[in-house]
Write a protein that holds these residues in place. Structure first.
Motif, mmCIF file in Angstrom:
data_model
loop_
_atom_site.group_PDB
_atom_site.id
_atom_site.type_symbol
_atom_site.label_atom_id
_atom_site.label_comp_id
_atom_site.label_asym_id
_atom_site.label_seq_id
_atom_site.Cartn_x
_atom_site.Cartn_y
_atom_site.Cartn_z
ATOM 1 N N ALA C 84 0.690 20.625 -26.304
ATOM 2 C CA ALA C 84 0.974 20.292 -27.694
ATOM 3 C C ALA C 84 2.025 21.230 -28.261
ATOM 4 C CB ALA C 84 -0.307 20.368 -28.511
ATOM 5 N N LEU C 85 1.923 22.505 -27.895
ATOM 6 C CA LEU C 85 2.897 23.476 -28.416
ATOM 7 C C LEU C 85 4.267 23.249 -27.791
ATOM 8 C CD1 LEU C 85 0.922 26.793 -28.627
ATOM 9 C CD2 LEU C 85 2.061 25.637 -30.471
ATOM 10 N N LEU C 86 4.288 22.804 -26.530
ATOM 11 C CA LEU C 86 5.585 22.471 -25.926
ATOM 12 C C LEU C 86 6.259 21.367 -26.705
ATOM 13 C CD1 LEU C 86 4.967 22.569 -22.099
ATOM 14 C CD2 LEU C 86 6.288 24.116 -23.493
ATOM 15 N N GLY C 87 5.441 20.454 -27.222
ATOM 16 C CA GLY C 87 5.998 19.421 -28.088
ATOM 17 C C GLY C 87 6.716 20.040 -29.260
ATOM 18 N N LEU C 88 6.183 21.155 -29.751
ATOM 19 C CA LEU C 88 6.838 21.821 -30.880
ATOM 20 C C LEU C 88 8.158 22.441 -30.441
ATOM 21 C CD1 LEU C 88 4.786 23.900 -33.376
ATOM 22 C CD2 LEU C 88 7.152 24.342 -33.007
ATOM 23 N N PHE C 89 8.176 22.987 -29.219
ATOM 24 C CA PHE C 89 9.382 23.690 -28.819
ATOM 25 C C PHE C 89 10.457 22.744 -28.294
ATOM 26 C CE2 PHE C 89 6.213 27.199 -28.235
ATOM 27 C CZ PHE C 89 6.580 27.799 -29.419
ATOM 28 N N PHE C 90 10.037 21.779 -27.460
ATOM 29 C CA PHE C 90 11.047 20.893 -26.879
ATOM 30 C C PHE C 90 11.330 19.707 -27.768
ATOM 31 C CE2 PHE C 90 9.575 23.062 -23.053
ATOM 32 C CZ PHE C 90 10.800 23.509 -22.613
ATOM 33 N N GLY C 91 10.277 19.169 -28.364
ATOM 34 C CA GLY C 91 10.493 18.060 -29.274
ATOM 35 C C GLY C 91 10.726 18.626 -30.651
ATOM 36 N N ALA C 92 10.157 17.985 -31.627
ATOM 37 C CA ALA C 92 10.393 18.471 -32.966
ATOM 38 C C ALA C 92 9.133 19.028 -33.589
ATOM 39 C CB ALA C 92 10.925 17.349 -33.830
ATOM 40 N N VAL C 93 8.004 18.436 -33.306
ATOM 41 C CA VAL C 93 6.789 18.821 -34.011
ATOM 42 C C VAL C 93 5.652 19.000 -33.022
ATOM 43 C CG1 VAL C 93 7.204 17.905 -36.284
ATOM 44 C CG2 VAL C 93 6.457 16.388 -34.482
ATOM 45 N N PHE C 94 4.621 19.589 -33.541
ATOM 46 C CA PHE C 94 3.393 19.763 -32.782
ATOM 47 C C PHE C 94 2.918 18.399 -32.302
ATOM 48 C CE2 PHE C 94 -1.109 21.334 -32.714
ATOM 49 C CZ PHE C 94 -0.864 22.356 -31.823
ATOM 50 N N PHE C 95 2.462 18.367 -31.066
ATOM 51 C CA PHE C 95 1.930 17.144 -30.475
ATOM 52 C C PHE C 95 2.973 16.068 -30.278
ATOM 53 C CE2 PHE C 95 -2.523 18.224 -30.786
ATOM 54 C CZ PHE C 95 -2.941 17.635 -29.629
ATOM 55 N N ASN C 96 4.229 16.445 -30.232
ATOM 56 C CA ASN C 96 5.227 15.429 -29.971
ATOM 57 C C ASN C 96 5.176 15.054 -28.506
ATOM 58 O OD1 ASN C 96 7.337 13.754 -30.127
ATOM 59 N ND2 ASN C 96 8.804 15.264 -30.814
ATOM 60 N N ASN C 97 5.298 13.754 -28.250
ATOM 61 C CA ASN C 97 5.322 13.285 -26.865
ATOM 62 C C ASN C 97 6.732 13.449 -26.350
ATOM 63 O OD1 ASN C 97 4.987 11.993 -24.486
ATOM 64 N ND2 ASN C 97 3.906 10.254 -25.358
ATOM 65 N N PHE C 98 7.087 14.698 -26.020
ATOM 66 C CA PHE C 98 8.499 14.979 -25.777
ATOM 67 C C PHE C 98 9.001 14.439 -24.452
ATOM 68 C CE2 PHE C 98 5.994 18.340 -24.061
ATOM 69 C CZ PHE C 98 6.634 18.736 -22.909
ATOM 70 N N LEU C 99 8.068 14.032 -23.584
ATOM 71 C CA LEU C 99 8.512 13.539 -22.288
ATOM 72 C C LEU C 99 8.775 12.044 -22.296
ATOM 73 C CD1 LEU C 99 6.394 15.404 -19.616
ATOM 74 C CD2 LEU C 99 8.826 15.518 -19.983
ATOM 75 N N ALA C 100 8.209 11.333 -23.278
ATOM 76 C CA ALA C 100 8.302 9.874 -23.242
ATOM 77 C C ALA C 100 9.761 9.439 -23.279
ATOM 78 C CB ALA C 100 7.547 9.276 -24.412
ATOM 79 N N GLY C 101 10.142 8.663 -22.277
ATOM 80 C CA GLY C 101 11.487 8.111 -22.264
ATOM 81 C C GLY C 101 12.558 9.086 -21.851
ATOM 82 N N SER C 102 12.147 10.277 -21.386
ATOM 83 C CA SER C 102 13.170 11.248 -21.037
ATOM 84 C C SER C 102 13.571 11.145 -19.571
ATOM 85 C CB SER C 102 12.652 12.660 -21.316
ATOM 86 O OG SER C 102 11.588 12.940 -20.448
#
Lengths: 519, 119, 163, 335, 111, 91, 173, 89, 119, 83
Positions: C84-102
């Motif tokens: 969840a914190l990686l979502g904050l760092f790589f994406g934009a916000v906490f719990f961001n699904n930063f891997l989807a579609g990447s």
């Protein structure tokens, strides 16, 4: 964007994430040694407190903050969980985080002798996270989840001293009460969801129709949260669990109870605020019901406190009475919605939350110190401790004066707001409030006599003053009490009134979600 | 023809399942009920699952893409039942005997002597 | 007498890996088929409970130990919140699904509509499933293990008191 | 800001002296009068001054079981808190010095402090007699606080109904004498009832007969003051005197806030103040005469549970009746 | 700034504290005019018990549950009911919850 | 039947009545009135989260924070149970 | 080590069965599934290695598996059908004559006795109630005892389970 | 919706009757083992019912639930059995 | 058409659970009552999300003829129920461990005797 | 349609089992009834098209809840006592 702005931007998430992270890591860290673990826990608590204060400064200057989990863009309708931080949320968060920080400091020496401490500290941090989550969230189901976190962790902590049957019994009672209460909250959430297909508080508040099912949901929410907040006659779990928990836990339990109280505030003023404001449901009906229960709470709490002989149980009943003042604030604020004295009463109720947390917390810590020094909680078996425990007795006097609302302590300021507004609704309210305040004084004078006064008893001759970490925790609270007592005007203007205003202006709360694209 | 087989299998399966229910109600004691409850349901479920497998195979044959999965998973469920059911029955029977339930109207009871013989 | 009969033990030993692989299957396919971290975790924990009931809690405690499970639980929870914190760092916000579609490891977007399902879709969902899975397995099993052990202990004590 | 600070400093010094002197004076008058009523000669009026002087020259014993710092602090704290009340009370034609900084509720609370100090001092002296006396004092305090609260809140409620702001402020109450606010006979009766109750509350507040169970000399040898001697006892003595003045002034302020200068229409500055002060002292004297001296002479001491009963059942009911009368005042009017 | 105003009254702790400090100083001076010393070793520091012999320390101390006897005595009926209600029974706790829920249901649903 | 039971039955039946009312007043079974939020999730789940399973996408993505809470609750319960039984394990 | 490999392989096969139809890369599986499957099987194999395989590698022989299949489909299924018809008869008529008898099938291995017990449970009118851990004797609840079987003790297993032990000996020993 | 839909539903309703009988045994069962037998039977029937539902809806993936149940109901039976035979956990 | 029977069942479950908590004297019965209430609430959530003739909101191997989104049941209540089930287990485990401790200390499970804390 | 009767019958079964879970004096019987209730609840979830929840309820209700209850009963006492 500077890093501090970045942190402020994400602080609502971090406020929950950091204690949780700390809690998850505590079992691992505690393998390194007990001292490192204690320092770790205190650092985590301080970090959380720091973030809360950062967020608070932001909220008090710029107004409501919203944080959406999972994605930046808020779609219509609101599908994601969001945190909506307004004045009252952050006000409660400040109290909770302060209490848990103090509890962490206090535990250092207080819990030193017992085993199972890594789990203890884990649960302490989890409880902090739970309270903060309850107070910051803008989502009904999320509220329920955090309610459960709080109650489960506090239940385990209440039963910490498992070798005592009473502690286990208190824990069981607490878990039964809170499980039933939480289940009914969940039921109410489900009722609301079934009708409006939304879980967000702002969305629900915007679309609520007040049908029969909404009435039932309202009843369930208020009653269940009222039970968790210790409203008479559903208060009986409170003295049990407060008295049997370790004192450091009791300190946070005060915060947990008040988080439930916050739930009542939120449901009455925000979720159903539109219903009251539009006059669909006369706020008189609900308001008077709460007012009557609040009066009963004050009276029964204080009269029961007078005859107790167990130190912590006595304070717990006093805490019940104090809760009554807050409910009185809500009730009058609800009944007299829109009038200036209603607003003042609400101010008083909100201010009293802070004061109650500090006063009762200080008294519980004193009780814990006495227990630490003498292994004794029965008032009949104590006496003459003021000789050996001078600082503790000084802190007790401060707590005594504050909890009884004597000038110039902080309790007087908030009680003054309550007295001088409730009489306009009905003079009886004020009268009973004043009377109970005096009775509270009597209660604590009794404690003062039986614990600290009297001849030096032979079995307490070797009693020592408690260690420094405990004195530090008590000292911080005492200092805050005196400071707030001396500058009540500043506190009311800058912290309490924004909090109370955010309760009254439920449209702000709703429109803030609308303005960023929701509803 | 294929369809008829399926109907017949289903019929057998349901017959045995209902039989299991009736046996469960009619028999006098735990052990005999276990006979009905375990054996008949296991047997019935073999047939019902078998017919479901056949249905799935037929649909797969007709062009469905994913019904093979249905057949396989049903087979796995069937195997699971086959393995676990008799063991469960054994465990219950043993537990029942040890908890003091004597077989009703038993002609012979060798187990009674077990503990004694050991001494 | 903390073991069950030989038949039960044998069957438990045979069934255990199958239940476990099935539970792991449920965890791994959480984003495709019904199931997910919690359900699969409950299944695996039940598999462990099967061993516990067949072989007794002493045996299980010797084999696994509650401390190690606690560590596993902490690790699972830590991974979950770390994702969840990686979502904050790589994406934009906490719990961001930063891997989807990447289009990285798990980052494909599936064909929209009915399909057979690809393993490598869903962004962080499969990872979270695993994290929750580890956590739930350890957590639920610790609960059962500790309670069983305690009940065993109490039974023993009661026996001592009587005899 | 600095002006009010200066005013406060000077006012405190002046009023402290005023309170102490007149407190002792009224004490002497009270003793003389009650002696006369009991057909005795009685001590001279300056006797209380002499008592204080004598106490200052006596040994200040701290008993063995006492906790010294609380034992010594309590008398001082009581006296100081009592003096601070004087700054909130209008004396004669003078505005109270802290008129905008405190109100009736505050006074109600500050009145508790001297009693509380006595209680704490009693507890701290470590003697069973003192403990019993102190807890009796506490119970008495609880008991009389109920009617007192009703009186104060009723008056404020009435004033608020008439549209006043700052109704708890004493300046507002003196500006709107309660008898004028009543719009019918019911209100007048109500206020009269409240006055009677307040008069009965006063001896309780001052621990005078018949509500002097805390200091019952015949039973517990002086009660909570049994271990006190020397200058500490002197402090309590002074507290008692000042408190008498304050209670009497409270009755005067709440129910008889009339000033002679207004009635007579005198306009000169100094003469007004002087006249009002004298009239005020007279009113205070009369109040003390009725509420302390006459009651003290007339009745015997009550048991402690009787005190609670008296205050909580008959007096509370009476004052509630008064409250109800006041609340219904507007509805019932004389045709 | 430092005072709170409730619309019906006000309270300024700073000035009050000022008053207290000044009065305290005055009274402290007045008090220190008096005599401080006493003979610490003599009988006069024994607690006054009307000449009765001094008890053990445990018995000298008035117990907490004996305080406020008068209060409890005069409200006996009230307390009897109250203590009966606090039964300590877990079911009762939930029962009270249900009772309040029922009353609130009636208030909200019927009215 | 004690007095407490009679007292309980009265209020209990009132509560029962209200629950049954609420059950009767719910929307008809199987046809929820308003489903905006869920329709949106169903439509977008594949595109936004890349998962085929709508429920999992809700659990871990749309309402992932709840799941964090849920995991925390389990963690809490485990910590609680271990805490409660800490003495039993020593001997 | 060998037990680890065996467990892993068996788990992997199970996993493949569960995920049929997941793609077309390797017949009906996709690469990702196989990869994940291998990882999960390794985990399972590691955890379950000592539980699943107990110093007995007899079952690795594929002929035994063949015999097992034949056994299940042939005599076992027939016996099971007979059993069920028998139970159906008992259920409908209510004629029972139950009893618990002891039989000695003389099977050595755990797997064998387990298989026999389960077979007995599922076949004609019998239900294994208890087991003698030392001698691998079974106590069987028999719903309709034949008189001639009771003459010799322990009862000859032929009455209870016709030829099963022979089959099982071939499979498991 | 498949061609055997209605047949499967008839089967299902008959299975419901079996469930009823098992429940009656659970309720009546004079001793605890009787109840456990009822539970065991119920488990099997429910698993079969789930399989049939899955087939009737033509939803392949939801048959997984049946497998889970088939595997796990065994564990609860064992727990109860272990209690009954008086073993320590 | 079927007259909200599931909703009434929900109400009935909650009532039965409350009955168990209020009127039964055994602590484990209290715990069971709470479990039943929880089951009722779970059932309620799922029932709320049911759409007649819907299929689960899972796209894997979905039949082709499902209309999206009206042909699928609502996913959110299912997610909520999952959370609620976990919470139920957690609470149950904690309550039962407390019950074990209470029995250890008090030697009874009767509610009327487990009240050292009162008044 | 036939399927709707399942939505009537299974809830009734659930309620029946839950009633007996509460009423049975034998706590073991109560635990069995709770397990049966949980099982039927799982079936109800299944036919309400919630397979995820059904699996969870199966895993939890069928195994863990029963297990914990049984362990607790083992550690305490099987029969409800009468006073």
């Amino acid at each position: 964007m500077t890093s501090i702005e970045y942190i402020i931007d994400h602080s609502p998430a971090l406020i929950i994430a950091i204690p949780l992270l700390g809690a998850f890591l505590t079992p691992l860290v505690s393998r390194l040694g007990s001292r490192i673990r204690n320092v770790f826990v205190i650092i985590v608590a301080m970090l959380t407190a720091f973030l809360v204060f950062l967020l608070a400064s932001d909220v008090f200057s710029d107004g409501i903050r919203t944080y959406i989990f999972g994605s930046q863009d808020l779609t219509t309708p609101v599908v994601r969980i969001l945190f909506e931080v307004d004045g009252i949320s952050i006000f409660m968060a400040i109290i909770s985080v302060l209490l848990s920080l103090l509890a962490a400091i206090y535990s250092w020496s207080f819990m030193k002798k017992y085993d199972g401490l890594d789990k203890y500290y884990t649960l302490l941090l989890l409880m902090t996270a739970g309270m903060l989550g309850m107070e910051l969230t803008g989502d009904m189901f999320n509220f329920f989840v955090f309610l459960e976190i709080t109650s489960i962790s506090s239940c385990a902590l209440i039963a910490f001293w498992t070798h005592k049957g009473e502690a286990v019994e208190a824990g069981f009672k607490y878990i039964v009460v809170s499980a039933v209460g939480a289940l009914f909250v969940l039921f109410a959430v489900a009722l609301l969801y079934g009708q409006y297909n939304a879980l967000n508080i702002a969305t629900l508040a915007n679309t609520i129709q007040y049908s029969f099912l909404d009435k039932i949901a309202f009843v369930l929410l208020i009653t269940a949260l009222g039970m968790k907040a210790g409203l008479v006659p559903m208060h009986m779990w409170l003295p049990d669990s407060y008295s049997q928990a370790p004192s450091s836990v009791t300190l946070i339990l005060v915060g947990a109870t008040q988080a439930s109280l916050y739930g009542v505030f939120r449901m009455c003023f925000t979720l159903y605020g539109g219903v009251f404001a539009d006059g669909i449901l006369s706020s008189m009906t609900v308001g008077w019901f709460i007012v009557v229960l609040a009066l009963v709470t004050i009276l029964i709490g204080v009269t029961m406190a007078i005859i107790q002989t167990d130190f912590k149980r006595l304070i717990a009943y006093a805490a019940v009475a104090e809760l009554g003042y807050m409910f009185l604030g809500i009730g009058v604020g609800l009944t007299a919605m829109g009038t200036s004295y209603g607003k003042t009463a609400l101010d008083g109720g909100v201010f009293h939350i802070l004061n109650d947390a500090l006063d009762v917390g200080l008294l519980f810590l004193v009780a814990g110190s006495i227990y630490y020094a003498t292994k004794e909680r029965d008032l009949d078996r104590m006496g003459g401790l003021a000789r050996n425990m001078r600082y503790t007795s000084m802190f007790f006097i401060i707590g005594l004066l504050a909890v009884a609302g004597m000038p110039p302590m902080n309790g007087f300021a908030s009680k003054l707001l309550i007295y001088e507004s409730t009489y306009q609704l009905s003079p009886i309210l004020s009268i009973i409030a004043i009377l109970s305040s005096i009775l509270l004084l009597a209660v604590f004078v009794k404690v003062f006599h039986s614990v600290f006064m009297g001849p030096e008893l032979p079995r307490f001759r070797d009693v020592q003053e408690v260690p420094r970490s405990m004195l530090l925790a008590m000292g911080i609270i005492a200092l805050i009490i005196i400071v707030i007592g001396l500058i009540p005007g500043i506190v009311v203007e800058n912290i309490v009134q924004p909090a109370a205003n955010s309760l009254v202006n439920h449209l702000d709360y709703i429109s803030h979600v609308i303005s960023i694209g929701g509803v | 023809m294929f369809d008829e087989i399926i109907y017949i299998l289903l019929g057998i399966g349901v017959f045995f399942n209902i039989l299991a229910g009736v046996g469960l109600l009619r028999f006098p004691d735990v052990y005999t009920r276990l006979h009905a409850g375990t054996k008949c349901t296991t047997f019935g479920s073999i047939f019902i699952c078998g017919s479901v497998i056949l249905v799935a195979l037929k649909m797969w044959y007709q062009g469905g893409a994913e019904e093979s999965v249905l057949a396989l998973h049903t087979a796995i469920a069937l195997i699971a039942i086959l393995i676990t059911n008799p063991t469960g029955a054994h465990a219950i029977a043993r537990a029942a005997y040890r908890s003091g339930v004597k077989p009703a109207a038993a002609v012979v009871d060798d187990l009674k002597n077990k503990g004694r013989r050991k001494k | 007498m903390s073991e069950m009969s030989k038949i039960v033990r044998t069957i438990a030993a045979i069934v255990f890996p199958f239940i476990m692989i099935y539970g792991l299957y449920v965890i791994a396919h959480g984003h495709l088929t019904p199931g997910g971290g919690f359900q699969g975790g409950a299944i695996v924990a039940s598999a462990c409970a099967l061993l516990l009931v067949a072989y007794g809690s002493m045996w299980t405690m010797r084999r696994i130990g509650e401390k190690r499970l606690s560590v596993f639980e902490s690790i699972g929870a830590f991974f979950f919140i770390a994702l969840a914190l990686l979502g904050l760092f790589f994406g934009a916000v906490f719990f961001n699904n930063f891997l989807a579609g990447s289009s990285f490891l798990f980052g494909d977007i599936p064909m929209v509509g009915s399909n057979t399902g690809d393993m490598n879709t869903g962004g962080v969902l499969p990872l979270m499933n695993f994290a929750v899975g580890i956590k739930v397995v350890a957590g639920l099993f610790v609960i059962i293990l500790v309670m069983a052990y305690a009940s065993n202990h109490m039974e023993k004590k009661r026996g001592e008191k009587q005899g | 800001m600095s002006e009010i600070v200066l005013k406060t400093i000077v006012g405190t010094i002046v009023l402290a002296l005023f309170g102490i002197i007149f407190g002792l004076l009224y004490k002497g008058i009270d003793r003389k009068l009650s002696a006369h009523m009991q057909a005795r000669v009685g001590p001279p009026i300056r006797q209380p001054f002499r008592d204080v002087m004598k106490l200052f020259t006596k040994e200040n014993v701290i008993p063995r079981h006492a906790i010294p710092w609380i034992f010594n602090l309590a008398p001082l704290a009581g006296l100081v808190a009592t003096i601070s009340i004087l700054l909130y009370i209008p004396i004669g034609g003078f505005e109270p010095i802290l008129s905008g900084s405190g109100d009736l509720i505050l006074i109600l609370y500050l009145l508790i402090v001297p009693s509380l100090a006595m209680v704490v001092g009693g507890f701290a002296s470590g003697s069973p007699y003192a403990t019993v006396g102190a807890q009796r004092e506490m119970v008495t305090m609880i008991a009389y606080e109920f009617p007192l609260a009703i009186i104060i809140v009723s008056i404020a409620w009435k004033l608020n109904q008439l549209g006043n702001v700052d109704v708890f402020a004493l300046s507002t109450i003196t500006a709107n004498p309660v008898w004028n606010t009543a719009s019918g006979p019911l209100g007048i009766i109500g206020f009269a009832i409240l006055l009677i109750v307040l008069v009965i509350v006063t001896p309780g507040e001052l621990s005078k007969i018949p509500f002097d169970a805390p200091e019952a000399e015949t039973e517990i040898a002086g009660g909570l003051l049994v271990e006190y001697s020397g200058r500490n006892l002197a402090m309590f003595y002074l507290t008692d005197g000042v408190k008498t003045v304050i209670m009497a002034s409270l009755i005067v302020v709440l129910f008889f806030p009339y000033n002679l200068s207004n009635i007579l229409g005198i306009t000169g500055v100094y003469t007004t103040y002087a006249l009002d002060l004298i009239f005020y002292l007279l009113k205070v004297f009369l109040v003390i005469l009725f509420s302390v001296t006459l009651i003290r002479v007339g009745v015997a001491r009550l048991k402690i549970d009787q005190i609670v009963y008296t205050y909580w059942i008959p007096l509370t009911l009476l004052s509630l009746v008064g409250l109800v009368f006041i609340m219904w005042d507007g509805f019932v009017t004389v045709p | 700034m430092f005072s709170i105003d409730t619309g019906s009254g006000f309270w300024n702790p700073i000035l009050w504290v000022l008053v207290i400090i000044i009065a305290f100083l005055m009274m402290y001076i007045l008090r220190s005019l008096g005599r401080k010393d006493y003979r610490k070793t003599t009988e006069q520091i024994k607690p006054f018990l009307s000449g009765n012999p001094e008890l053990e320390k445990d018995k000298m101390h008035v117990r907490g549950s004996n305080l406020y006897w008068g209060f409890r005595e005069s409200l006996k009926g009230f307390y009897n009911v109250l203590l009966k209600l606090h039964s300590g029974n877990t079911s009762d706790y939930i029962l009270w919850f249900v009772v309040i829920m029922a009353i609130f249901f009636i208030i909200i649903g019927v009215i | 039947m004690s007095r407490r039971d009679m007292f309980a039955v009265v209020f209990f039946s009132i509560v029962c009545m209200f629950f049954i009312f609420s059950a009767l007043l719910m929307h008809p079974f199987g046809s929820p009135d308003e489903t905006d939020m869920d329709d949106m999730i169903i439509k977008n789940t594949q595109r936004e989260t890349g998962a085929n399973n709508g429920v999992t996408s809700v659990v871990f993505d749309y309402r992932g924070f709840d799941t964090l809470g849920e995991a925390t609750i389990l963690f809490t319960a485990v910590a609680g149970v271990v805490l409660l039984f800490r003495r039993m394990k020593e001997t | 080590m060998i037990s680890f490999i065996i467990t892993t392989v068996i788990c992997f096969i199970t996993y493949l069965l569960l995920t049929t139809g997941s793609g077309t890369d390797v017949w009906i599986w996709s690469y990702e599934e196989i990869l994940i499957g291998i990882i999960l099987s390794l985990i399972t194999g590691f955890i379950a290695r000592n539980v699943f395989v107990k110093n007995n590698l007899r079952m690795l022989n594929p002929i035994r598996w063949l015999i097992f299949l034949v056994y299940v489909i042939g005599p076992f299924f027939v016996g099971m059908a007979k059993a069920n018809i028998d139970v159906a008869y008992r259920v409908i008529t209510g004629k029972i004559k139950p009893g618990i008898v002891r039989i000695s099938p003389n099977l050595k291995t755990d797997l064998g006795i387990t298989m026999l017990a389960n077979s007995i449970t599922l076949t004609p009118g019998t239900l294994s109630v208890d087991i003698d851990e030392d001698e691998n004797d079974l106590y069987v609840h028999w719903i309709n005892i034949k008189e001639e079987a009771l003459k010799k003790k322990p009862v000859d297993y032929k009455y209870v389970c016709n030829g099963f032990p022979k089959w099982i000996r071939r499979i498991a020993e | 919706m498949i061609e055997f839909y209605n047949t499967l539903l008839v089967v299902l309703s008959l299975l419901l009757i079996c469930i009823l009988m098992a429940i009656i045994r659970i309720i009546l069962g004079p001793t605890a083992p009787d109840r456990v037998v009822g539970l065991d039977t119920l488990n099997t029937i429910v698993v079969v019912g789930m399989v049939i539902f899955g087939a009737a809806y033509n939803l392949v993936i939801i048959v997984d639930v049946a497998i889970v149940y088939a595997l796990l109901s065994f564990v609860s039976t064992l727990f109860i059995a272990k209690y009954l035979e008086g073993g320590r956990f | 058409m079927i007259f909200n029977i599931p909703f009434i069942a929900v109400a009935a479950l909650i009532i039965i659970g409350l009955y168990a908590v209020i009127f039964r004297k055994n602590l484990i019965k209290t715990v069971i009552g709470i479990t039943i209430i929880e089951s009722g609430v779970n059932l309620f959530l799922i029932t709320l999300g049911y759409r007649e003739g819907g299929v689960p909101p899972i796209y894997t191997n979905l039949p082709e003829d499902v209309s999206i989104p009206r042909g699928m049941v609502l996913p959110v209540p299912q997610a909520l129920t999952l959370t609620s089930i976990v919470i139920g287990v957690a609470v149950l485990a904690l309550m039962l461990s407390l019950v074990i401790h209470i029995y250890r200390v008090y030697g009874t499970l009767d509610v009327r005797r487990i009240r050292r804390l009162r008044e | 349609m036939l399927l709707e009767y399942a939505h009537i019958v299974i809830p009734i079964f659930i309620v029946a089992t839950s009633i007996f879970a509460v009423l049975l004096r034998d706590l073991l019987g109560a635990a069995v009834a709770v397990a049966a209730m949980s099982l039927l609840l799982s079936l109800e979830f299944y036919i309400l098209q919630a397979p995820d929840v059904a699996i969870a309820e199966a895993g939890v209700g069928a195994c863990l809840t029963t297990a914990i209850l049984i362990i607790a009963i083992k550690a305490t006492k099987r029969m409800e006592e009468e006073i």
